[in-house]
Design an enzyme around this catalytic site. Structure first.
Site, PDB file in Angstrom:
ATOM      1  N   HIS A 133       0.617  -0.717   0.006  1.00 45.14           N
ATOM      2  CA  HIS A 133      -0.075  -0.043   0.116  1.00 45.14           C
ATOM      3  C   HIS A 133       1.153   1.510   0.101  1.00 45.14           C
ATOM      4  O   HIS A 133       2.240   1.310   0.808  1.00 45.14           O
ATOM      5  CB  HIS A 133      -1.259   0.017   1.032  1.00 45.14           C
TER       6      HIS A 133
ATOM      7  N   GLU B  59       1.233   3.862   2.080  1.00 51.00           N
ATOM      8  CA  GLU B  59       1.839   4.119   2.811  1.00 51.00           C
ATOM      9  C   GLU B  59       3.352   3.857   3.170  1.00 51.00           C
ATOM     10  O   GLU B  59       4.428   4.095   3.790  1.00 51.00           O
ATOM     11  CB  GLU B  59       0.695   4.003   4.026  1.00 51.00           C
TER      12      GLU B  59
ATOM     13  N   ALA C  97     -28.730   3.656 -36.944  1.00 54.25           N
ATOM     14  CA  ALA C  97     -28.840   3.068 -37.688  1.00 54.25           C
ATOM     15  C   ALA C  97     -29.206   3.712 -39.016  1.00 54.25           C
ATOM     16  O   ALA C  97     -30.809   4.265 -38.255  1.00 54.25           O
ATOM     17  CB  ALA C  97     -28.683   2.019 -37.929  1.00 54.25           C
TER      18      ALA C  97
ATOM     19  N   ARG D 247      -8.191   0.202 -28.736  1.00 55.11           N
ATOM     20  CA  ARG D 247      -7.062   0.529 -29.142  1.00 55.11           C
ATOM     21  C   ARG D 247      -6.536   1.450 -28.954  1.00 55.11           C
ATOM     22  O   ARG D 247      -7.458   2.483 -28.904  1.00 55.11           O
ATOM     23  CB  ARG D 247      -7.552  -0.450 -30.940  1.00 55.11           C
TER      24      ARG D 247
ATOM     25  N   GLU E 206     -22.452   0.041 -24.076  1.00 60.87           N
ATOM     26  CA  GLU E 206     -22.118   0.481 -25.698  1.00 60.87           C
ATOM     27  C   GLU E 206     -23.818   0.053 -26.574  1.00 60.87           C
ATOM     28  O   GLU E 206     -23.817   0.271 -27.878  1.00 60.87           O
ATOM     29  CB  GLU E 206     -21.112   0.028 -26.588  1.00 60.87           C
TER      30      GLU E 206
ATOM     31  N   ALA F  96     -32.490   0.829 -23.580  1.00 60.76           N
ATOM     32  CA  ALA F  96     -33.379   1.271 -22.889  1.00 60.76           C
ATOM     33  C   ALA F  96     -34.045   0.647 -21.577  1.00 60.76           C
ATOM     34  O   ALA F  96     -34.597   1.180 -20.735  1.00 60.76           O
ATOM     35  CB  ALA F  96     -34.582   1.748 -24.119  1.00 60.76           C
TER      36      ALA F  96
END
Length: 351
Positions: free
Chosen positions: A55, A57, A168, A213, A273, A280
């Site tokens: 960690h 610290e 589309a 990518r 995506e 919806a």
């Protein structure tokens, strides 16, 4: 004791350390630590490099050695108070003889929280910050904090649309609605998430690979989990099933079940995506937290809407996301980022 200028500068340095190149975004929070002597000089600094590593610290204490005794530890996240893969940072700080600890963000994880109280009980002076520095620390691990507090991953819905709201054309073609700059930006956004989610319809129609990518179209070293949601089988030749990244097929249409399954896999940030029906379903369930909309300067007049029926029949019931950023990208596409709050949250915030 008020926070000194040296301590405030150390917070900024600790935040920069926590965000060092190569530090993974999850599943652990990114944390930085700076140790200051009585004169405000840095005697050690460190950061967490991922699950199973020291960690922040402990990393800073090792580098400081004996100079840590009597020092002030400035940390971006409250020192942990439990034993996991590593021991509690509270005990490491006490053993090193640190006299004061400045904390930018309290730990929201009930398993690890309580470090400030433990340190105080042992006689260490602890200051918990608020204001801008605390906000910066929270933003450093926004998805992790959200997932811990809400018990589910943060969901960012990405959609590319024409000016008239089509994803589309009428014949089903959609490659490419958005321009090259938008597509590069989508890869950047994917790289900020640890799960990319689409429906079976998108896989069957578009056969996407769903990898991240770089600008030279080369796959990045770290890839998010690819998640396909839906009941239909996928062809063995689907690109989403290749060996470029891990893929899971969740045979459900319930967004709550999807997020529960991903949370069980320790995923904190979902990049949703598509397609229109899956998006919806998430919106209707109140499970979209952020929208990233790429609007192309294109008119179709007909075709697939960017989102399917949300069950809204009157303008008074319309969802009104809070816009947080609008950017015109090279080529003319506009990226709009907005927060989608639970119903009534915006009204309560403004009241």
């Amino acid at each position: 004791m008020a926070t000194s200028a040296a301590e405030r500068a150390a917070v900024q340095r600790a935040l920069a350390l926590a965000a060092s190149d190569g530090v993974p975004l999850g599943p652990n929070p990114r944390v930085g630590c700076v140790l200051l002597d009585a004169a405000g000089r840095t005697v050690g600094e460190g950061f967490h490099r991922g699950a199973g590593t020291a960690h922040a610290e402990v990393d800073a204490l090792r580098r400081a050695g004996e100079a840590a005794r009597g020092a002030t530890a400035v940390v971006t996240l409250e020192p942990c108070d439990h034993t996991g893969r590593t021991g509690p940072c509270t005990q490491a700080l006490l053993a090193a003889g640190v006299r004061r600890v400045v904390v930018a963000q309290r730990d929201p994880n009930p398993v690890a929280a309580g470090g400030a109280d433990t340190l105080r009980a042992a006689g260490v002076e602890v200051e918990l910050l608020d204001g801008e520095l605390a906000a910066q620390a929270r933003a450093l691990n926004a998805a992790w904090t959200f997932a811990v507090e809400r018990g589910r991953p943060l969901v960012t819905w990405k959609v590319a649309t024409t000016l008239d709201g089509r994803s589309a054309a009428a014949d089903g073609t959609s490659r490419w609605i958005s321009g090259a700059a938008s597509r590069r930006d989508v890869h950047r956004m994917r790289g900020l998430a640890d799960a990319v989610v689409v429906g079976t319809g998108t896989v069957l129609a578009d056969d996407p690979q769903l990898t991240v990518r770089d600008a030279d179209d080369r796959p990045t070293a770290v890839q998010p989990l690819r998640v396909v949601v839906g009941l239909r089988d996928l062809p063995a030749t689907a690109r989403v099933l290749d060996d470029a990244a891990e893929t899971v097929h969740l045979r459900t249409r319930d967004p709550h079940e999807v997020l529960a399954a991903l949370r069980a896999r320790d995923r904190q940030h979902v990049f949703l995506e598509g397609g229109a029906h899956l998006a919806a379903a998430f919106v209707r369930a109140g499970l979209v937290d952020e929208l990233v909309v790429y609007t192309a300067p294109v008119l179709l007049g007909a075709g697939t809407p960017a989102v399917a029926d949300l069950g809204i029949t009157t303008i008074g019931a319309a969802l009104r996301p809070r816009v947080t950023d609008v950017t015109v990208l090279e080529g003319g596409d506009v990226r709009t980022t907005a927060a989608l709050e639970p119903t009534g949250a915006a009204q309560e915030r403004e009241a």
